[in-house]
Structures are given as structure tokens and as C-alpha cells.
Design a protein around this motif. Structure first.
Motif, mmCIF file in Angstrom:
data_model
loop_
_atom_site.group_PDB
_atom_site.id
_atom_site.type_symbol
_atom_site.label_atom_id
_atom_site.label_comp_id
_atom_site.label_asym_id
_atom_site.label_seq_id
_atom_site.Cartn_x
_atom_site.Cartn_y
_atom_site.Cartn_z
ATOM 1 N N GLN A 147 0.591 -27.801 12.269
ATOM 2 C CA GLN A 147 1.203 -27.527 10.980
ATOM 3 C C GLN A 147 0.887 -28.651 9.986
ATOM 4 O OE1 GLN A 147 5.558 -27.042 10.813
ATOM 5 N NE2 GLN A 147 5.148 -25.505 9.240
ATOM 6 N N GLU A 241 11.015 -16.541 10.536
ATOM 7 C CA GLU A 241 9.717 -15.938 10.256
ATOM 8 C C GLU A 241 9.114 -15.454 11.568
ATOM 9 O OE1 GLU A 241 7.087 -18.395 7.778
ATOM 10 O OE2 GLU A 241 8.831 -19.649 7.376
ATOM 11 N N SER A 253 6.781 -23.233 4.050
ATOM 12 C CA SER A 253 7.947 -22.728 4.778
ATOM 13 C C SER A 253 8.629 -21.657 3.941
ATOM 14 C CB SER A 253 8.918 -23.870 5.103
ATOM 15 O OG SER A 253 10.005 -23.350 5.859
ATOM 16 N N THR A 256 12.348 -21.140 4.514
ATOM 17 C CA THR A 256 13.213 -22.136 3.878
ATOM 18 C C THR A 256 13.407 -21.806 2.402
ATOM 19 O OG1 THR A 256 12.475 -23.878 5.379
ATOM 20 C CG2 THR A 256 13.445 -24.588 3.301
ATOM 21 N N SER A 282 13.886 -32.263 9.191
ATOM 22 C CA SER A 282 12.468 -32.454 9.519
ATOM 23 C C SER A 282 12.332 -33.500 10.613
ATOM 24 C CB SER A 282 11.693 -32.893 8.279
ATOM 25 O OG SER A 282 12.441 -33.821 7.523
ATOM 26 N N GLU A 287 6.543 -32.271 8.114
ATOM 27 C CA GLU A 287 7.579 -31.247 7.930
ATOM 28 C C GLU A 287 8.399 -31.551 6.682
ATOM 29 O OE1 GLU A 287 8.496 -29.742 12.518
ATOM 30 O OE2 GLU A 287 10.015 -30.873 11.441
ATOM 31 N N LEU A 291 8.920 -29.091 3.563
ATOM 32 C CA LEU A 291 10.265 -28.688 3.144
ATOM 33 C C LEU A 291 10.520 -29.092 1.692
ATOM 34 C CD1 LEU A 291 12.159 -29.596 6.431
ATOM 35 C CD2 LEU A 291 11.780 -27.291 5.521
ATOM 36 N N SER A 356 16.347 -26.774 11.144
ATOM 37 C CA SER A 356 15.262 -25.902 11.549
ATOM 38 C C SER A 356 15.284 -25.668 13.051
ATOM 39 C CB SER A 356 13.931 -26.564 11.145
ATOM 40 O OG SER A 356 12.878 -25.643 11.292
ATOM 41 N N LEU A 361 8.594 -24.967 12.116
ATOM 42 C CA LEU A 361 9.653 -24.588 11.167
ATOM 43 C C LEU A 361 9.829 -23.069 11.128
ATOM 44 C CD1 LEU A 361 8.623 -26.945 8.193
ATOM 45 C CD2 LEU A 361 10.505 -27.333 9.792
ATOM 46 N N GLN A 362 9.919 -22.441 12.293
ATOM 47 C CA GLN A 362 9.991 -20.972 12.307
ATOM 48 C C GLN A 362 11.296 -20.437 11.723
ATOM 49 O OE1 GLN A 362 9.862 -18.980 16.123
ATOM 50 N NE2 GLN A 362 9.840 -16.972 15.158
ATOM 51 N N ASN A 364 14.966 -21.370 9.688
ATOM 52 C CA ASN A 364 15.537 -22.397 8.821
ATOM 53 C C ASN A 364 16.877 -21.972 8.253
ATOM 54 O OD1 ASN A 364 13.241 -24.491 8.539
ATOM 55 N ND2 ASN A 364 12.238 -22.506 8.320
#
Lengths: 376, 383, 166, 156
Positions: A147, A241, A253, A256, A282, A287, A291, A356, A361-362, A364
């Protein structure tokens, strides 16, 4: 926005976040924490009408791990209870929903996880789709690195940009007596640390840690009596997600952004920038940058003005699985209720809290907390 | 409920020992597709998803709702995962109901499943953990001593368990979705191998693959839906610790407390006469008389008399588990929601060949852990 | 060919192998180590005075700490039991065998244990039993140090004395 | 009366153990045929599904809107790297190599989504944007898993 019930965070306690508590089982770690949370709120266990825990059987290395904590949560005589196989911040959300439904007035939320007993890399691999993703051997640091690389390629952010974010968090974390990693470090020092999984360096990641947490939530009418300065919930939403890393834009994200939009609308908050404090879940600086992008916050650690971001040092300085999210909400409470000590943001009135779950970060969740009631 | 909540769609898979033709996601999707079709809805109509299942090691996927998000139509929606041991299916449905009752969500998709054939349940549920006294006899060996204590306390004759099992099988024969449907007599049950005395082979639940999904909605959506809704009059979950000195494991206080609580909320004073059908969680036959007492359908130590009189059979005073129950279908995590969903089907009048006549009020029940987690929903034909 | 093969791969075999490093916790550690010395330790609730074995940090009933250590006798009663006729993975015991709830004298919760040295059919609720230990030098400080319980031949405990505390 | 010793005076008791569970996962039609394509044809198949385009590797539904079904599309064994994670110290018993390697996401030519896999060689040249090609396990050694594609190699 329809009028909702005012609900507040009114108490919190945690065990020290340590690499391994070699003397206590998960329930034994939680026992004094529940006691401390009740005591801090001036409550008897019988004042609490609902309890909900968040934990994971795989983290604890045993099926039905959560049933053990019933022994220390005060479930006798029998109590209304539930458990989510999620970070405890989702248990807090369920409690908030329960209070909106008029089914609870005062509740406790507990998080626990013996992270040290297992191997998070092996365990979290099992979250992934079994045929194509878990089978390749992906672990959470590697998916985070994938990511990070996607974000860096899109944004042009370089190693120094990550180091500066990480350094800022390390400096904040050094002031957090409830944190785990409490040593400030300069960007240069962090950039000299070896790769964990490139483009993430060891200096950018939290050590393995474990703790136990307990939060008290209460509705208007009860909250003010329990706590001198409750942190009122102005808005909250959570979104997931699809999981497949290659089927979504990993550099953003989207969930988010959507959760924040809904939470901000509920709260009447124009944007994250309008808050005084932003606490992000994060676990590494990439991340955090993703975010920040999702929340419309500045992309640089050096940006002046705007809200204080991650005054706790964030999950980058302590990532005790199943508690990491609830600790973010606790930081929002501490900041708004004058319980943040040296790291307190002066005059903070509104806080945005994020947490998360999952790889890349699937999933949030975004909260808005305030020192005043939202609805009158 | 603060705001009325209804079940407006029910979908389940055909339950069997091994669904080799589909993966976990595809099996769960069958139930979801059927529930949405039943409710006349599409994924876009769903505001949030509540998923429940028993321990992750059963399928070897941690927090499988994350992997399943795409399959369940959860992309960019809220989803949560409940896990409260064997009670989880019923608790998951009640958690979905709470979401609707909050006023925040209009229509919720709730799902429970287990695909036990993927792994080995015996290993997944009771391996030898470090520092823990090994479970030397599996789940049956854990619960059998309490069945024995029940028999000793109540003076129940030895054939009661077999009567329960045979009746459940007869009922399952009318349920096209049930796992075990072959006819079975009381004598066959009595003559089957004694596994965990006093529990015989034909008095235990099977290991099943299966899923159930429900759509739950607020009053506005429920009244506009294509079918008659099942209204949730009351629901609750109560829990107790394992090692309370003097804890009554035969008729746990959490179960009695939960039953009293939901009856009070639903305005039920005399459950035996005000409820027309009950789907209760009976993984071992003796738990039927035990739960009849725990749920207040029979006085203490007299639950077996209900069974002995045959009042629990189809067409009699209070049919118990017309679906055939857990004894004939046990996808663990789904079993509790199957009880809740079957109770909903009964008040909707859509339980097919196993429909009980004139059902106005039905009870769905589940329990779990060491008889510690209790979950009950009361469903009604009228709001 | 415009399609993948009709004959699909039906199964994927996966052998999960997860490394764990479990901690017993101090209370359990003391309990297990004491077994090596043929001692059965419990803990007493500071509020109710009730005794838990194995020892627990706090009473689930009162939530009060249980920090007083007590040594329990090696005898007690079978409150209830199950005769097992199915082999269980990982256990090499001749079937049928009996697993029982054993309420040690002076304890307020029961242990779960095997009953041996008698026919399964001779075990009944209320029968008095005693611990049979591994010999000196073979005890490791773990659950297997008490091999099983066996009947003592003493008169049975009256039904009313245990039926509500299994 | 004896009270429990303080934690500091007690030697912690711990035990390492590997918890082993065997699973036999049913693949279903789409995953099963995709895997058979790798094993039997050395071909990579995608499924064109609602709102996602050609998904590789495929599921039997769209992960965006959950609609079922789709049509098979063969994609190339070459593609472009969209994300890179370079593992310097592989984890034993989990990672597919004991030497340094990289996890990559590869968008194969003809696909609309990216596949997670590994690159084993020339890591110094690996970037987001690199062109790569699948390398295959030899005939007779492909077992019908995602690892039948052994790895991806950088194409010059």
C-alpha cells in the motif's frame, strides 16, 4: 440530520502496553482494568446495564477466547452481553447503536488480546482470501508496504516524507505515559533504520504489544453525573471495502472518506481541519498520509496550523491488536476531558477519531467527539 | 423495541454434511440471494450488514467477514461481526434488530453460517491448549454430565431423550432444508450407540455446512414489502460466567433471566399458553426438557413430562422445533439464526410443510459456551 | 480454447501451522508447580470466602480479589459424570471411561477429571474419590500429575449436598 | 493465611506450541476452473464481471456490487507492477521464499484488476511500473494452486 440521543465516553482504563505480560493471562490483564474503569467513573458494576467485548480467537490462540473474560467482567448475576470478533472500537460502536435504540443507559466496552502469544504475521495472513492472497503468504507488514508503494508512486511522497511523519509521531509518543514506544527519533535516525519490508523501515513501525482496555459509555442524564467532562459523541460511521488488494485503489482510502463524510454530517463538522484534535489509527506513516489525504488534511508533517494530529503518537507507537482502535477513541476522550496530561491540546473542543481494521486499511471507522452535547 | 423491527426476508441453504460444490463465499451467497429475493430487495437497498459465526478456526479464515465483504455486497457499507459461541446466530439477528431499532439503518442484511466440512470441528473446538485441563471427551462429553444431573434431579425416565430425537427427526422430514431427514423411530434412537452416557448417537446433532440470511427492516419498509412481515416483539441476550460457585448448569440463571426479560418486554405472562411454537437450541436431545423448564414452558423438573405427554409434537399444544432443529441440522454459527428465522417463518405462515397452524407468537432461542450465553427473540404476526 | 478447463480443481488442501507461545499466568503457574509436590492449590475469595480450584485471580461472583492461597485435600465427591464410549483425538484411554466433575472437600467449584480403578458402571453421583498421582520423580508440574481419581470406599455424599453445585 | 506472591517473585511459566489444523477448502466453480487453467493450460483467465471489468484472479461474483456471474477472458502472462513490497527477511513457514524477494501486485495485460504474487530476482530493478512476465512451475509439478505461477520476472 435527525436528532439522536446524546451519548458520551465517561471513563476509560487500560493496562500498560507491553511487549509481553508474562505473568497474566488475557482475562487476568483485564480484571484490574475493568475495576479501574468502574472506579474512575464512580460506578458499581450493577450500575452498568450492558457489556460488550472485542477480541479475536486467532490472536489469543484459542477458540472461544472471549468466554474467559466473562469471569472478570462482572457478569454475575447474569448480564446483557455481547462480543464482536473485531477491534473493541467496533464494540463501542455497537454500544452507541444500542443506546440509540434505547436498549442501554450505561455500558462497558472491553478490549483484550494476547498479541505476544502468537505471531501476528502468521495470524493476520489468515484474514486474507484463502485461494489467492493467503496462499501467497502475505503478512500485514507486506500488505502495508504494498500500500505504501502504491501511495508513494501516486503522490510522489519519498522516504523522507514518511520519516518526517514517523518522527513527529515518535516525538508525540515520547510524551504519552500510556504508550509503548516512548523514544523520540529524528527523521534522519529513522531513515537509518533497516527496511522492515521496503518501502517501510523498522523505525516506522510499532513493536508487538499487548494490553487490555475498558471504556465506559453513558447516555445524557447519566453521563454528566458520572463524569465531570464527558466526551460527547457527535457523529460516527464505519465502512468496509472489498478486500482484494489489486481490485481497489490501494493509494486511497475510499471507505475512510465515506465514513468521515457521514460522521461529519451527523456532527455538523465542516471538515477534519475544523477539529482541534485528529487521532488516526494508522500503524505506519504511509497509512497516515493516505488517511490525511482521505480526510483532507495536509500531506506534510511540517504543515502549520490546523488540528493536532496524533497527539498520542498514534498506533505507530503502540499497536496492541484488538485494542488499537479503542485506544484512539480513548485518546479523543482524554484530550477533550482534560485527562491527556502533558500532551493535552489546550482548549480542545472537538476531536476526530479514526480506527482501521484489515489489510491495507480495508475497514475504517470515524468518530467526532465534542465537549458539548450535540443535540438539544 | 423503541422502534418496530420486522423480519421481511428469510433465505437459507439446503444443509448437508459437505457442500463440495461451492466455496465459503458462494455458500453464504446462496442464503443471501434467497433472503433478498424473499424480501423483494437488492443489495443496493441494504444499509448495513451484521454477520455472525462460531470460532474462526472452523474454516481457518480469520474474521472472514473481511474476505467476504465483496461477496456480501458490503463494499462501502458498514459490516460488523458478532461471535458469542453457540448462541451467536440468534444474537446476530438481535444485533441486526438493534441496528434497525436505533433508527440509523432502515434495512439490514444479517447472515450466519458455518462450513464445517472445510476443517475438523473436533480439532478446532477442543484441541489441547497449553496449561488447560484437556477436554477429554469433546462437546458431548462436556454437556452429558449436566444431562445426567437433570435426569437425577427431575426423575425423568430414560426414554425421554430418544422421544425428543425421534420427534425432531419426524419434523425434519417435513423441512426440505434440513440436513438429516431419514425417518427414525424412538426404538432406533434408544438402540443407537451410547456415545457419552446418557447421550446416544442418534440423540446428538450432526456436523453441517449451511448458511441463513435474514433481511430486517423498520416499520415503514416492512409495511411496504411484498410479504407479511414477522415483527420482533422482544429480544435479549444474557450471559453468565462459567465458574460461579453453585452455578446451576442444568438450568442456568442467565437463561431464566433472559426468558423472563423478553416475556416481560413482549407482555407475555404465560408462555406455555401464549406462544404457539418454539424453535429452541437442542444439540443433544436431553436439552429439550431442560430448556422447556429454563424457558418457563414447564415447572422445574417437569419439562420431561411435556415430552412424555407428546405436547411438543406437531399438532399438539406447543410444537417444539418443527424445522427439526439443531438435532438434525447444525452449521454451528448458523444454528441460532435458523431458530430465529424459523420462528419468523412460522409467524409469517410460510414454513411450508412444517408450518404450525394459527401461529401468532413464536419463540426463537439459542445458547452457547458452557451453557453461559443465552439469546431469545419473540416474533409475532401482528405488531 | 476460449474457456478454462471444465474439469476444475475441486479442493485446496491447506495445513495451517501457527506458532504460539502461551503463558500460564502466575496463578496457574503456582498451581501447576505445586502439583509436582503433590499439592493442590486453590484461592479464596476475599469477600465471600469461597474457594476456587484451580486458583483464580478474582471471583466471578463477587469480582473481589482471591489472593489468599489455600491447599486443598486430595479427596472429594463426584457430583456428576459422563461415560465416554467414543475415542477422542489425542487421548489414548481404554473405552468406556468416565470423566467427572469432582468437588474437592473445601472447594466451591469442581475439577474435571478421569475416574479410574473401577468399572464405569460402578461410578455414581455422590461417590467419594481421591486423587491418584504420578509417582515421585515423574511429576512434571502439569495437569497430568494427577493421573485420575479413584473411589475411596467411603460412604456416598448425600444427593442434596451437591446436586446444586456440580 | 498465605497470600499469592507478587508477580516479580514468580518465574513465568510458558510453553511454545504449534497449533496445526488441516483444511480441505472447496474451491467452487470459478476459482476451481481458474486454478485448473493454471495447472492444465498454463493460461491465466479472468472473469468479466459487473462494475469491475476483467477480474484476475476471479471470483464468481463482482466484489463491487455482488452481482453473480461473468464471462471468461484470457489475459496475458505479462503485465505491469502496481505495487511492490520488498521482503528483506522472509518469515519461515509463511513466506514463499527463504531468500529476499518481493510481493507485487501485477495488472496483467487485458485485466482490470491486479494479481498479488512474488518477484524473486533482480529486485534492485523492480519498481511500480515495471513490466513483468509470469514464470511457471514445470509440467507435472503444477498442483492447481496460485503458486503454479512460480513468480513474475522483470521483462527488459
Amino acid at each position: 440530520m435527525t436528532k439522536l440521543r446524546n451519548v458520551a465516553v465517561v471513563g476509560f482504563a487500560q493496562a500498560p502496553i507491553v511487549a509481553a505480560d508474562e505473568h497474566h493471562t488475557g482475562p487476568e490483564m483485564l480484571y484490574p482494568v475493568v475495576q479501574a474503569a468502574l472506579e474512575s467513573a464512580g460506578l458499581e458494576r450493577s450500575d452498568v446495564d450492558y457489556q460488550c467485548a472485542g477480541s479475536s480467537d486467532y490472536v489469543d490462540g484459542r477458540a472461544f477466547s472471549f468466554s474467559q473474560v466473562l469471569e472478570v467482567m462482572g457478569a454475575w448475576p447474569p448480564v446483557q452481553d455481547s462480543h464482536v470478533e473485531m477491534d473493541a472500537i467496533w464494540a463501542a460502536h455497537l454500544v452507541w447503536v444500542k443506546m440509540q435504540a434505547g436498549e442501554s443507559e450505561v455500558a462497558i466496552v472491553c478490549g483484550f488480546g494476547k498479541t505476544s502469544e502468537g505471531s501476528p504475521s502468521h495470524v493476520l495472513n489468515l484474514q486474507l482470501e484463502p485461494f489467492y492472497a493467503a496462499a501467497i503468504g502475505l503478512d500485514p507488514t507486506s500488505t502495508a508496504a504494498l500500500q505504501a508503494s502504491a501511495y508513494m508512486a501516486r503522490s510522489g511522497a519519498d522516504d523522507r516524507a514518511l520519516a518526517e511523519i514517523a518522527s513527529k509521531n515518535r516525538a508525540a509518543g515520547a510524551k504519552n505515559p500510556d504508550g509503548q514506544l516512548r523514544e523520540a527519533a529524528t527523521p534522519e535516525e529513522l531513515m537509518a533504520t533497516p527496511w522492515a519490508v521496503k518501502p517501510l523501515r523498522e523505525g516506522y513501525l510499532a513493536p508487538i504489544g499487548e494490553t487490555a482496555t475498558c471504556m465506559v459509555l453513558a447516555v445524557e442524564g447519566r453521563a454528566e453525573k458520572i463524569c465531570d467532562r464527558p466526551a460527547w459523541i457527535h457523529g460516527v460511521d464505519h465502512r468496509i471495502e472489498l478486500q482484494a488488494l489489486g481490485s481497489r485503489d490501494l493509494s486511497r482510502s475510499e471507505s475512510t472518506t465515506l465514513a468521515a463524510r457521514n460522521a461529519f454530517e451527523m456532527a455538523g463538522l465542516a471538515s477534519a481541519s475544523a477539529a482541534d484534535v485528529v487521532e488516526l489509527g494508522s500503524t505506519n506513516p504511509a497509512e497516515e498520509l493516505i488517511l490525511r489525504d482521505a480526510l483532507g488534511l495536509p500531506a506534510s508533517a511540517r504543515a502549520q496550523g490546523g488540528p493536532a494530529i496524533n497527539p498520542s503518537g498514534s498506533a505507530q507507537c503502540a499497536n496492541p491488536l484488538m485494542n488499537t482502535g479503542l485506544l484512539r477513541l480513548a485518546e479523543g476522550f482524554r484530550q477533550l476531558s482534560g485527562r491527556a496530561g502533558e500532551r493535552g491540546v489546550p482548549g480542545a473542543k472537538r476531536a476526530v477519531v479514526h480506527a482501521s481494521a484489515g489489510h491495507g486499511l480495508q475497514q475504517n471507522i470515524v468518530w467526532v467527539l465534542g465537549t458539548e452535547r450535540r443535540w438539544s | 423495541m423503541k422502534r418496530p423491527v420486522a423480519v421481511v426476508g428469510v433465505g437459507q441453504t439446503h444443509h448437508t454434511s459437505k457442500r463440495a460444490d461451492v466455496n465459503v463465499a458462494e455458500m453464504v451467497r446462496e442464503a443471501v440471494d434467497r433472503a433478498l429475493l424473499d424480501a423483494g430487495l437488492e443489495h443496493d437497498d441494504i444499509d448495513a450488514i451484521v454477520l455472525g459465526k462460531a470460532p474462526d478456526p472452523l474454516e481457518g479464515i480469520m474474521q472472514p467477514e473481511q474476505y467476504l465483504a465483496g461477496a456480501l455486497g458490503a463494499h462501502l457499507k458498514p459490516i460488523i461481526r458478532v461471535h458469542t459461541a453457540g448462541s451467536v446466530g440468534c444474537t446476530t439477528a438481535l444485533t441486526a434488530a438493534t441496528h434497525v431499532a436505533s433508527g440509523l439503518y432502515g434495512r439490514i442484511l444479517t447472515i450466519a453460517f458455518e462450513k464445517q466440512s472445510e476443517g475438523n470441528a473436533m480439532w478446532a473446538l477442543s484441541p489441547n491448549y497449553a496449561f488447560t485441563q484437556p477436554m477429554v471427551a469433546g462437546a458431548g462429553g462436556f454437556f452429558a454430565p449436566y444431562c445426567r444431573a437433570y435426569i437425577a434431579r427431575s426423575g425423568a425416565p430414560g426414554h425421554i431423550g430418544a422421544v425428543v430425537a425421534a420427534n425432531a427427526r419426524e419434523n425434519a422430514g417435513r423441512n426440505e432444508y434440513a440436513h438429516l431427514r431419514d425417518p427414525m423411530t424412538v426404538e432406533e434412537a434408544l438402540n443407537s450407540m451410547m456415545l457419552w452416557e446418557p447421550i446416544r448417537f442418534l440423540e446428538t446433532c450432526p456436523s453441517s455446512d449451511g448458511a441463513i440470511a435474514l433481511v430486517m427492516a423498520n416499520e415503514d419498509h416492512a409495511r411496504r414489502g411484498p410479504r407479511k412481515p414477522a415483527w420482533l416483539k422482544a429480544g435479549a441476550t444474557f450471559t453468565e460466567p462459567m465458574y460461579v460457585p453453585g452455578r446451576d448448569q442444568v438450568s442456568p440463571l442467565a437463561g431464566r433471566t433472559c426468558a423472563k426479560w423478553v416475556y416481560d418486554k413482549a407482555g407475555i405472562r404465560d408462555p406455555w399458553n401464549e406462544i404457539q411454537v418454539a424453535e429452541i437450541y437442542v444439540p443433544f436431545s436431553w436439552y429439550e426438557p431442560m430448556w422447556l423448564e429454563n424457558l418457563g414452558f414447564a415447572p422445574l423438573n417437569e419439562g420431561w413430562k411435556v415430552v412424555d405427554r407428546g405436547d411438543q409434537k406437531m399438532g399438539r399444544h406447543l410444537p417444539i422445533n418443527p424445522s427439526g432443529g439443531v438435532l438434525n441440522t447444525n452449521p454451528i454459527g448458523a444454528s441460532g439464526m435458523l431458530r430465529f428465522g424459523e420462528a419468523a417463518l412460522q409467524v409469517m405462515g410460510r414454513a411450508g410443510e412444517h408450518q404450525v397452524g394459527g401461529v401468532k407468537t413464536a419463540l426463537g432461542h439459542a445458547y452457547g459456551g458452557g451453557a453461559q450465553y443465552f439469546s431469545i427473540g419473540i416474533l409475532a404476526a401482528e405488531l | 480454447m476460449s474457456e478454462p478447463p471444465k474439469e476444475r480443481v475441486k479442493y485446496i488442501d491447506t495445513n495451517l501451522n501457527l506458532p504460539y507461545h502461551y503463558y500460564a499466568g502466575d496463578y496457574k503457574a503456582l498451581y501447576l508447580r505445586a502439583l509436582k509436590d503433590k499439592k493442590i492449590l486453590g484461592s479464596r475469595c476475599s469477600k465471600s470466602g469461597k474457594v476456587f480450584v484451580p486458583p483464580v485471580i478474582a471471583s466471578p461472583e463477587t469480582l473481589a480479589p482471591c489472593d489468599e492461597l489455600v491447599e486443598l485435600p486430595h479427596r472429594g465427591i463426584v457430583t456428576t459424570f459422563c461415560v465416554v464410549n467414543v475415542p477422542v483425538y489425542g487421548r489414548e484411554i481404554e473405552i468406556p471411561y468416565v470423566v467427572a466433575s469432582v468437588a474437592l472437600d473445601g472447594a466451591d467449584v469442581s475439577l474435571y477429571s478421569l475416574i479410574q480403578e473401577c468399572a464405569a458402571a460402578d461410578v455414581h453421583m455422590g461417590i467419594r474419590v481421591e486423587a491418584v498421582w504420578k509417582p515421585d520423580g515423574e511429576r512434571q508440574g502439569d495437569h497430568t500429575d494427577i493421573r485420575y481419581f479413584r473411589p475411596t470406599g467411603e460412604p456416598d455424599a448425600p444427593f442434596e449436598s451437591f446436586i446444586h453445585r456440580l | 493465611m498465605k497470600t499469592f506472591p507478587k508477580p516479580a517473585t514468580i518465574e513465568p511459566m510458558s510453553q511454545r506450541m504449534n497449533v496445526e489444523f488441516p483444511y480441505k477448502r472447496s474451491t467452487g466453480e470459478v476459482v476451481g476452473r481458474f486454478l485448473a487453467g493454471l495447472r492444465d493450460q498454463k493460461k491465466i483467465w479472468g472473469l468479466r464481471v459487473s462494475r469491475q471489468g476483467v477480474v484476475v484472479p476471479p471470483q464468481s461474483y463482482s466484489e463491487v456490487d455482488a452481482k453473480a456471474g461473468g464471462e471468461w477472458v484470457e489475459v496475458a502472462e505479462t503485465g505491469v507492477v502496481t505495487a511492490v513490497a520488498e521482503v528483506t527477511r522472509p518469515i519461515e513457514g509463511l513466506h514463499p521464499s527463504s531468500e529476499p524477494f518481493a510481493f507485487v501486485l501485477v495488472k496483467l495485460d487485458g485485466a482490470d484488476t491486479a494479481l498479488a504474487h512474488v518477484v524473486l530476482d533482480r529486485l534492485d530493478r523492480l519498481r511500480v511500473g515495471s513490466r513483468v512476465r509470469a514464470t511457471w512451475a514445470p509440467d507435472g509439478e503444477r498442483r492447481g494452486t496460485i503458486r503454479d505461477i512460480e513468480a513474475f520476472e522483470i521483462v527488459d
